[in-house]
Design an enzyme around this catalytic site. Structure first.
Site, mmCIF file in Angstrom:
data_model
loop_
_atom_site.group_PDB
_atom_site.id
_atom_site.type_symbol
_atom_site.label_atom_id
_atom_site.label_comp_id
_atom_site.label_asym_id
_atom_site.label_seq_id
_atom_site.Cartn_x
_atom_site.Cartn_y
_atom_site.Cartn_z
ATOM 1 C CG ASN A 139 29.577 80.365 125.657
ATOM 2 O OD1 ASN A 139 29.674 81.228 124.780
ATOM 3 N ND2 ASN A 139 30.214 79.221 125.582
ATOM 4 N N GLY A 213 28.946 80.242 117.615
ATOM 5 C CA GLY A 213 27.563 80.021 118.045
ATOM 6 C C GLY A 213 27.142 78.595 117.760
ATOM 7 C CB SER A 214 23.842 77.055 117.765
ATOM 8 O OG SER A 214 23.141 77.893 116.866
ATOM 9 N N GLY A 218 25.189 78.517 112.502
ATOM 10 C CA GLY A 218 26.404 78.452 111.674
ATOM 11 C C GLY A 218 26.087 78.073 110.233
ATOM 12 C CD GLU A 235 36.375 77.912 116.524
ATOM 13 O OE1 GLU A 235 35.939 76.833 116.966
ATOM 14 O OE2 GLU A 235 37.562 78.077 116.191
ATOM 15 C CB CYS A 269 31.813 75.489 122.482
ATOM 16 S SG CYS A 269 33.429 76.229 122.754
ATOM 17 C CD GLU A 443 37.469 82.057 116.785
ATOM 18 O OE1 GLU A 443 36.873 81.536 117.735
ATOM 19 O OE2 GLU A 443 37.282 83.239 116.430
HETATM 20 P P1 NAD Z 1 23.351 81.091 118.517
HETATM 21 O O1 NAD Z 1 23.795 80.414 117.290
HETATM 22 O O2 NAD Z 1 21.921 81.081 118.862
HETATM 23 O O3 NAD Z 1 23.762 82.635 118.500
HETATM 24 C C1 NAD Z 1 25.090 83.042 118.282
HETATM 25 C C2 NAD Z 1 25.094 84.436 117.688
HETATM 26 O O4 NAD Z 1 24.540 84.387 116.374
HETATM 27 C C3 NAD Z 1 24.281 85.465 118.459
HETATM 28 O O5 NAD Z 1 24.999 86.678 118.460
HETATM 29 C C4 NAD Z 1 23.011 85.592 117.625
HETATM 30 O O6 NAD Z 1 22.355 86.815 117.766
HETATM 31 C C5 NAD Z 1 23.565 85.428 116.228
HETATM 32 N N1 NAD Z 1 22.602 85.009 115.214
HETATM 33 C C6 NAD Z 1 21.413 84.390 115.380
HETATM 34 N N2 NAD Z 1 20.847 84.143 114.194
HETATM 35 C C7 NAD Z 1 21.686 84.620 113.247
HETATM 36 C C8 NAD Z 1 21.671 84.624 111.825
HETATM 37 N N3 NAD Z 1 20.663 84.104 111.109
HETATM 38 N N4 NAD Z 1 22.732 85.167 111.176
HETATM 39 C C9 NAD Z 1 23.778 85.673 111.856
HETATM 40 N N5 NAD Z 1 23.842 85.684 113.207
HETATM 41 C C10 NAD Z 1 22.815 85.160 113.888
HETATM 42 O O7 NAD Z 1 24.240 80.465 119.679
HETATM 43 P P2 NAD Z 1 24.147 80.767 121.241
HETATM 44 O O8 NAD Z 1 22.938 80.068 121.776
HETATM 45 O O9 NAD Z 1 24.332 82.203 121.485
HETATM 46 O O10 NAD Z 1 25.465 80.043 121.778
HETATM 47 C C11 NAD Z 1 25.505 78.700 122.170
HETATM 48 C C12 NAD Z 1 26.128 77.857 121.094
HETATM 49 O O11 NAD Z 1 27.405 78.374 120.742
HETATM 50 C C13 NAD Z 1 26.400 76.429 121.551
HETATM 51 O O12 NAD Z 1 26.033 75.531 120.534
HETATM 52 C C14 NAD Z 1 27.893 76.399 121.773
HETATM 53 O O13 NAD Z 1 28.459 75.139 121.683
HETATM 54 C C15 NAD Z 1 28.369 77.329 120.712
HETATM 55 N N6 NAD Z 1 29.708 77.834 121.055
HETATM 56 C C16 NAD Z 1 30.784 77.454 120.306
HETATM 57 C C17 NAD Z 1 32.057 77.888 120.635
HETATM 58 C C18 NAD Z 1 33.265 77.475 119.848
HETATM 59 O O14 NAD Z 1 34.279 78.156 119.938
HETATM 60 N N7 NAD Z 1 33.229 76.404 119.076
HETATM 61 C C19 NAD Z 1 32.221 78.725 121.727
HETATM 62 C C20 NAD Z 1 31.116 79.089 122.469
HETATM 63 C C21 NAD Z 1 29.850 78.657 122.113
#
Ligand code: NAD
Length: 462
Positions: A139, A213-214, A218, A235, A269, A443
């Site tokens: 995002n 990420g998600s 996480g 995060e 997020c 962060e």
């Molecule tokens: P995602 O978890 O699908 O992917 C995030 C990253 O993790 C990507 O680079 C992906 O390739 C990597 N990844 C996937 N599987 C993995 C694994 N098994 N081990 C290590 N890395 C792996 O998330 P997304 O769909 O890219 O992003 C959207 C999500 O991120 C939403 O839930 C959003 O709320 C969250 N988000 C949180 C923040 C925050 O600061 N809290 C900021 C932005 C987005």
């Protein structure tokens, strides 16, 4: 990719889709395990010297920030083409990343004397950890990477960074730019699919994983970190409530509420993801938000005047479509929008949903897109209970004319940031993180910086 300061090609590549067209518009490098090993070794090697000279690090981070600022016109179109956001927003994102680098370049590293008497001088100091594995979502690829790069590097660590496979190109390009001023190996940028993230978190070299990420991913990252006791910052997702109090003026807050929910097309997020409104004001608030939604200009991010681009990727587009359809099938009313837009690309009408309540999927789950449910409440304590009744706890906001009362209510939200009469107000000085499943650690600010350090006690006997 950038490994050990060199631009590195790969044998295999994968397609990157422009979400405004739905077509593959470029190829990105697919990092092999060998190349990841090389990146980790380069980071470990660079760490030996990088950790030793704090003044040099500050100078390099300033130069990196200046260079990024100067190159925003080069990076922003790359970001728009793969992420979808309007070019102006992409430019702000590059500049934001530069501001983060420069903020941390000047941030003081705490060093405390906790005892200074006849028997001992005891200092608590901060030491770097080593190599950081950094993983980012699609995002805000650049700004979220800068939240990691700036503090991690200032603290003396080196890094291997992996962007999302949906948005690898802008981060790879930023890595190239930053390596014009950073010593080789300090910041390595690799790209590939989700499996590459798994290899990074299981790799023996990194001492710290910084992940955005998600929630689902996480948890996998936390499990992968456990066997090696790698340090961890997570995060994760959010389902931010905005609670309107009974003294709110719907007309006065509608534009700000809408911006807090729809920034980056709702793909934030900590965007507002559900709105709680007193029954008496419900219809007025729904209509005021619907007016905003109907006026929003949606289109290809490269078109002048567009405010909101497409949803970033097909799975996310399908998820938002499904959550809205589910709400409508359950009896909700679309006060604005309610369906995908015609034509190619992942465009969805800015949507305001009324006549639904907690229990609807789009209220309970993180939609992460341009659709906002508005629910009514009779009793404030009940509204707070519903707002807090979730595994998420990233942020939230309370809105009212009496700011002191709103602040008191905001203090009862179970989340990392509680805003009053605003939402999404962030700064590099302000720690950002989530309660519960929304994260581990924070962060930004001094607190974020400390997350990239270990505590060392230096105890001198006298
Ligand atoms: P995602 O978890 O699908 O992917 C995030 C990253 O993790 C990507 O680079 C992906 O390739 C990597 N990844 C996937 N599987 C993995 C694994 N098994 N081990 C290590 N890395 C792996 O998330 P997304 O769909 O890219 O992003 C959207 C999500 O991120 C939403 O839930 C959003 O709320 C969250 N988000 C949180 C923040 C925050 O600061 N809290 C900021 C932005 C987005």
């Amino acid at each position: 990719m950038t490994i050990g300061g060199a631009r590195v090609a790969t044998q295999d590549t994968f397609g990157v889709v422009n979400p405004a067209t739905g077509e593959v518009h470029a190829q990105a490098p697919e990092c092999t395990r060998d190349q990841l090993d090389q990146a980790m070794s380069a980071a470990a090697e660079a760490y030996r010297t990088w950790k030793a000279d704090e003044a040099a690090r500050r100078k390099a981070l300033h130069a990196a920030g200046d260079l990024l600022m100067a190159r925003s016109a080069e990076l922003a179109p790359i970001l728009t083409a793969e992420q979808g956001k309007p070019l102006q927003d992409a430019t702000f994102e590059v500049i934001g990343a530069a501001i983060w680098l420069k903020h941390f370049a000047d941030l003081e590293m705490p060093r405390e004397v906790i005892q200074d008497d006849a028997s001992a001088l005891v200092e608590v100091v901060r030491r770097p950890m080593g190599v950081v594995a950094a993983i980012t979502p699609w995002n805000y690829p650049l700004i979220l990477a800068s939240w990691k790069i700036a503090p991690a590097l200032l603290a003396g660590n080196t890094m291997v960074l992996k962007p999302s496979p949906f948005t690898p190109l802008s981060t790879l390009a930023m890595g190239g730019v930053l390596n014009e001023v950073l010593p080789p190996g300090v910041l390595n940028v690799v790209s590939g699919g989700d499996a590459l993230g798994g290899w990074m978190t299981a790799h023996p070299v990194p001492r710290k994983i910084s992940f955005t990420g998600s929630v689902a991913t996480g948890k996998k990252v936390a499990a992968a970190a456990a066997p090696d006791l790698k340090r961890l910052t997570l995060e994760l997702g959010g389902n931010d409530p905005a609670i309107l109090l009974d003294d709110v003026d719907p007309e006065a807050v509608a534009a700000k509420l809408f911006a807090g929910a729809f920034q980056n097309n709702g793909q934030v997020c900590s965007a507002i993801k559900r709105v709680y409104v007193p029954e008496r004001l419900y219809d007025d608030v729904v209509e005021a938000l619907a007016v905003q939604a109907r006026a929003a200009k949606v289109g290809d991010g490269m078109t002048e005047g567009v405010q909101y681009g497409p949803i970033n990727n097909k799975p996310q587009f399908e998820r938002v479509s499904e959550l809205v359809a589910d709400a409508l099938a359950g009896g909700a009313r679309a006060a604005a929008g309610g369906k995908p837009m015609d034509g190619p690309g992942y465009f969805f009408e800015p949507t305001i949903l009324a006549g639904l309540s907690d229990g609807a999927r789009i209220v309970d789950e993180e939609q992460f897109g341009p659709a906002l449910p508005v629910v009514s409440y009779r009793d404030l304590d009940d509204a707070l209970e519903r707002a807090n009744g979730t595994h998420f706890g990233l942020s939230g906001s309370v809105w009212g004319t009496d700011a002191d009362r709103a602040a008191e209510v905001a203090g009862r939200l179970e989340c990392g940031t509680a805003w009053v009469n605003t939402h999404l107000a962030l700064s590099p000085a302000q720690p950002f993180g989530g309660f519960k499943w929304s994260g581990v650690g924070v962060e930004n600010g001094t607190w974020g910086l400390l997350g990239f350090t270990e505590i060392q006690v230096v105890h001198r006997a006298r």
